[in-house]
Design a protein around this motif. Sequence first.
Motif, mmCIF file in Angstrom:
data_model
loop_
_atom_site.group_PDB
_atom_site.id
_atom_site.type_symbol
_atom_site.label_atom_id
_atom_site.label_comp_id
_atom_site.label_asym_id
_atom_site.label_seq_id
_atom_site.Cartn_x
_atom_site.Cartn_y
_atom_site.Cartn_z
ATOM 1 N N SER A 14 -7.867 1.952 -5.696
ATOM 2 C CA SER A 14 -6.688 1.165 -5.335
ATOM 3 C C SER A 14 -5.603 2.078 -4.762
ATOM 4 C CB SER A 14 -6.156 0.456 -6.585
ATOM 5 O OG SER A 14 -5.047 -0.340 -6.268
ATOM 6 N N GLY A 15 -5.021 1.640 -3.641
ATOM 7 C CA GLY A 15 -4.026 2.438 -2.946
ATOM 8 C C GLY A 15 -4.591 3.312 -1.852
ATOM 9 N N GLY A 16 -5.896 3.404 -1.788
ATOM 10 C CA GLY A 16 -6.549 4.240 -0.793
ATOM 11 C C GLY A 16 -6.624 3.590 0.577
ATOM 12 N N SER A 17 -7.282 4.283 1.499
ATOM 13 C CA SER A 17 -7.378 3.823 2.886
ATOM 14 C C SER A 17 -8.812 3.876 3.380
ATOM 15 C CB SER A 17 -6.512 4.700 3.795
ATOM 16 O OG SER A 17 -5.154 4.628 3.449
ATOM 17 N N LEU A 18 -9.106 2.989 4.297
ATOM 18 C CA LEU A 18 -10.373 2.992 5.028
ATOM 19 C C LEU A 18 -10.090 2.563 6.453
ATOM 20 C CD1 LEU A 18 -12.939 1.254 2.614
ATOM 21 C CD2 LEU A 18 -13.016 3.626 3.391
ATOM 22 N N ARG A 19 -10.957 2.987 7.336
ATOM 23 C CA ARG A 19 -10.859 2.570 8.736
ATOM 24 C C ARG A 19 -12.187 1.978 9.154
ATOM 25 N NH1 ARG A 19 -7.138 3.865 12.667
ATOM 26 N NH2 ARG A 19 -7.789 3.577 14.842
ATOM 27 N N LEU A 20 -12.152 0.706 9.543
ATOM 28 C CA LEU A 20 -13.339 0.025 10.048
ATOM 29 C C LEU A 20 -13.351 0.099 11.565
ATOM 30 C CD1 LEU A 20 -13.363 -3.208 7.848
ATOM 31 C CD2 LEU A 20 -14.307 -0.950 7.327
ATOM 32 N N LYS A 65 -0.488 -8.124 5.905
ATOM 33 C CA LYS A 65 0.602 -7.687 6.791
ATOM 34 C C LYS A 65 1.331 -6.497 6.184
ATOM 35 C CE LYS A 65 1.506 -12.101 9.097
ATOM 36 N NZ LYS A 65 2.437 -13.248 9.247
ATOM 37 N N GLY A 66 1.585 -5.492 7.012
ATOM 38 C CA GLY A 66 2.256 -4.291 6.546
ATOM 39 C C GLY A 66 1.310 -3.256 5.971
ATOM 40 N N ARG A 67 0.068 -3.635 5.731
ATOM 41 C CA ARG A 67 -0.914 -2.684 5.184
ATOM 42 C C ARG A 67 -2.050 -2.406 6.158
ATOM 43 N NH1 ARG A 67 -3.920 -4.136 0.907
ATOM 44 N NH2 ARG A 67 -3.827 -6.384 1.329
ATOM 45 N N PHE A 68 -2.458 -3.407 6.926
ATOM 46 C CA PHE A 68 -3.568 -3.269 7.863
ATOM 47 C C PHE A 68 -3.023 -3.242 9.296
ATOM 48 C CE2 PHE A 68 -7.112 -5.471 5.158
ATOM 49 C CZ PHE A 68 -6.800 -4.636 4.107
ATOM 50 N N THR A 69 -3.700 -2.481 10.151
ATOM 51 C CA THR A 69 -3.333 -2.425 11.553
ATOM 52 C C THR A 69 -4.594 -2.502 12.403
ATOM 53 O OG1 THR A 69 -1.431 -1.007 11.062
ATOM 54 C CG2 THR A 69 -2.163 -1.111 13.358
ATOM 55 N N ILE A 70 -4.602 -3.441 13.339
ATOM 56 C CA ILE A 70 -5.741 -3.591 14.235
ATOM 57 C C ILE A 70 -5.403 -2.952 15.574
ATOM 58 C CG2 ILE A 70 -5.045 -5.856 15.174
ATOM 59 C CD1 ILE A 70 -8.056 -6.632 15.054
ATOM 60 N N SER A 71 -6.395 -2.336 16.199
ATOM 61 C CA SER A 71 -6.165 -1.696 17.489
ATOM 62 C C SER A 71 -7.414 -1.803 18.352
ATOM 63 C CB SER A 71 -5.781 -0.234 17.296
ATOM 64 O OG SER A 71 -6.818 0.468 16.638
ATOM 65 N N TYR A 72 -7.195 -1.694 19.665
ATOM 66 C CA TYR A 72 -8.281 -1.831 20.625
ATOM 67 C C TYR A 72 -8.311 -0.603 21.524
ATOM 68 C CZ TYR A 72 -10.690 -3.494 24.811
ATOM 69 O OH TYR A 72 -11.533 -3.621 25.885
ATOM 70 N N ASP A 73 -9.483 -0.029 21.699
ATOM 71 C CA ASP A 73 -9.676 1.107 22.607
ATOM 72 C C ASP A 73 -10.520 0.642 23.779
ATOM 73 O OD1 ASP A 73 -10.424 3.430 23.934
ATOM 74 O OD2 ASP A 73 -10.492 4.615 22.092
ATOM 75 N N GLY A 85 -3.154 1.158 1.682
ATOM 76 C CA GLY A 85 -2.683 0.466 0.491
ATOM 77 C C GLY A 85 -3.673 -0.559 -0.025
ATOM 78 N N LEU A 86 -4.950 -0.212 -0.016
ATOM 79 C CA LEU A 86 -5.974 -1.180 -0.402
ATOM 80 C C LEU A 86 -5.830 -1.609 -1.854
ATOM 81 C CD1 LEU A 86 -8.927 0.369 1.579
ATOM 82 C CD2 LEU A 86 -8.195 -2.016 1.731
ATOM 83 N N LYS A 87 -6.150 -2.866 -2.078
ATOM 84 C CA LYS A 87 -6.054 -3.471 -3.402
ATOM 85 C C LYS A 87 -7.422 -4.001 -3.812
ATOM 86 C CE LYS A 87 -1.391 -5.128 -2.275
ATOM 87 N NZ LYS A 87 -0.506 -6.320 -2.180
ATOM 88 N N PRO A 88 -7.665 -4.146 -5.097
ATOM 89 C CA PRO A 88 -8.963 -4.697 -5.532
ATOM 90 C C PRO A 88 -9.274 -6.046 -4.902
ATOM 91 C CG PRO A 88 -7.833 -3.709 -7.394
ATOM 92 C CD PRO A 88 -6.864 -3.680 -6.239
ATOM 93 N N GLY A 118 -22.149 -7.362 8.545
ATOM 94 C CA GLY A 118 -21.014 -6.979 7.742
ATOM 95 C C GLY A 118 -21.076 -5.558 7.231
ATOM 96 N N THR A 119 -19.922 -5.082 6.782
ATOM 97 C CA THR A 119 -19.832 -3.789 6.127
ATOM 98 C C THR A 119 -19.046 -3.986 4.823
ATOM 99 O OG1 THR A 119 -19.200 -1.456 6.402
ATOM 100 C CG2 THR A 119 -17.748 -3.085 7.405
ATOM 101 N N GLN A 120 -19.553 -3.417 3.743
ATOM 102 C CA GLN A 120 -18.965 -3.646 2.429
ATOM 103 C C GLN A 120 -17.754 -2.758 2.214
ATOM 104 O OE1 GLN A 120 -19.987 -5.858 -0.208
ATOM 105 N NE2 GLN A 120 -18.025 -5.205 -1.084
ATOM 106 N N VAL A 121 -16.669 -3.373 1.760
ATOM 107 C CA VAL A 121 -15.481 -2.638 1.329
ATOM 108 C C VAL A 121 -15.263 -2.958 -0.143
ATOM 109 C CG1 VAL A 121 -12.978 -2.434 1.545
ATOM 110 C CG2 VAL A 121 -14.413 -2.618 3.601
ATOM 111 N N THR A 122 -15.234 -1.925 -0.967
ATOM 112 C CA THR A 122 -15.026 -2.101 -2.396
ATOM 113 C C THR A 122 -13.838 -1.258 -2.835
ATOM 114 O OG1 THR A 122 -17.401 -2.439 -2.740
ATOM 115 C CG2 THR A 122 -16.064 -1.953 -4.684
ATOM 116 N N VAL A 123 -12.870 -1.915 -3.472
ATOM 117 C CA VAL A 123 -11.669 -1.231 -3.942
ATOM 118 C C VAL A 123 -11.639 -1.306 -5.465
ATOM 119 C CG1 VAL A 123 -9.168 -1.048 -3.763
ATOM 120 C CG2 VAL A 123 -10.496 -1.956 -1.842
ATOM 121 N N SER A 124 -11.705 -0.162 -6.102
ATOM 122 C CA SER A 124 -11.704 -0.126 -7.567
ATOM 123 C C SER A 124 -10.280 -0.014 -8.092
ATOM 124 C CB SER A 124 -12.540 1.051 -8.054
ATOM 125 O OG SER A 124 -11.971 2.264 -7.620
ATOM 126 N N SER A 125 -10.061 -0.599 -9.254
ATOM 127 C CA SER A 125 -8.702 -0.586 -9.823
ATOM 128 C C SER A 125 -8.471 0.656 -10.668
ATOM 129 C CB SER A 125 -8.497 -1.840 -10.672
ATOM 130 O OG SER A 125 -9.488 -1.912 -11.679
#
Length: 125
Positions: A14-20, A65-73, A85-88, A118-125
């Motif tokens: 929890s609180g960590g970051s990932l980039r998809l 909102k405020g935690r995730f940001t989408i972008s296009y290349d 700021g990932l949450k469980p 899909g791709t699995q995202v798991t956020v531990s508390s």
Amino acid sequence: EVQLQASGGGLVHSGGSLRLSCAASGFTFDDYYIGWFRQAPRKEREGVSCISSSDGTTYYLDSVKGRFTISYDGSKNTVDLQMNGLKPEDTAVYYCAARFRHRSGTYYCHDYDFLGQGTQVTVSS
């Protein structure tokens, strides 16, 4: 053939970051919204964030909102989702999706025409 290849999921605290990242091909980007949907166990699939490559318009689920940001290349034809700021409650399978842009009505990242694996995202508390 439309292809939407997602990558970047994993396990974080929890609180960590990932980039998809979504590598997209097989269609004209300017004609589509591209984005991310997610589905948690026993819940309906929901739109997390979408972007229009033609004008940069973005959409976000209120809870990210405020935690995730989408972008296009455009040089790589990829759409990334930076998740901070990932949450469980963000734990889910995340899917890359595309939806034809030229339709009547307002689009708010609520449906899609094509869905990748899909791709699995798991956020531990």
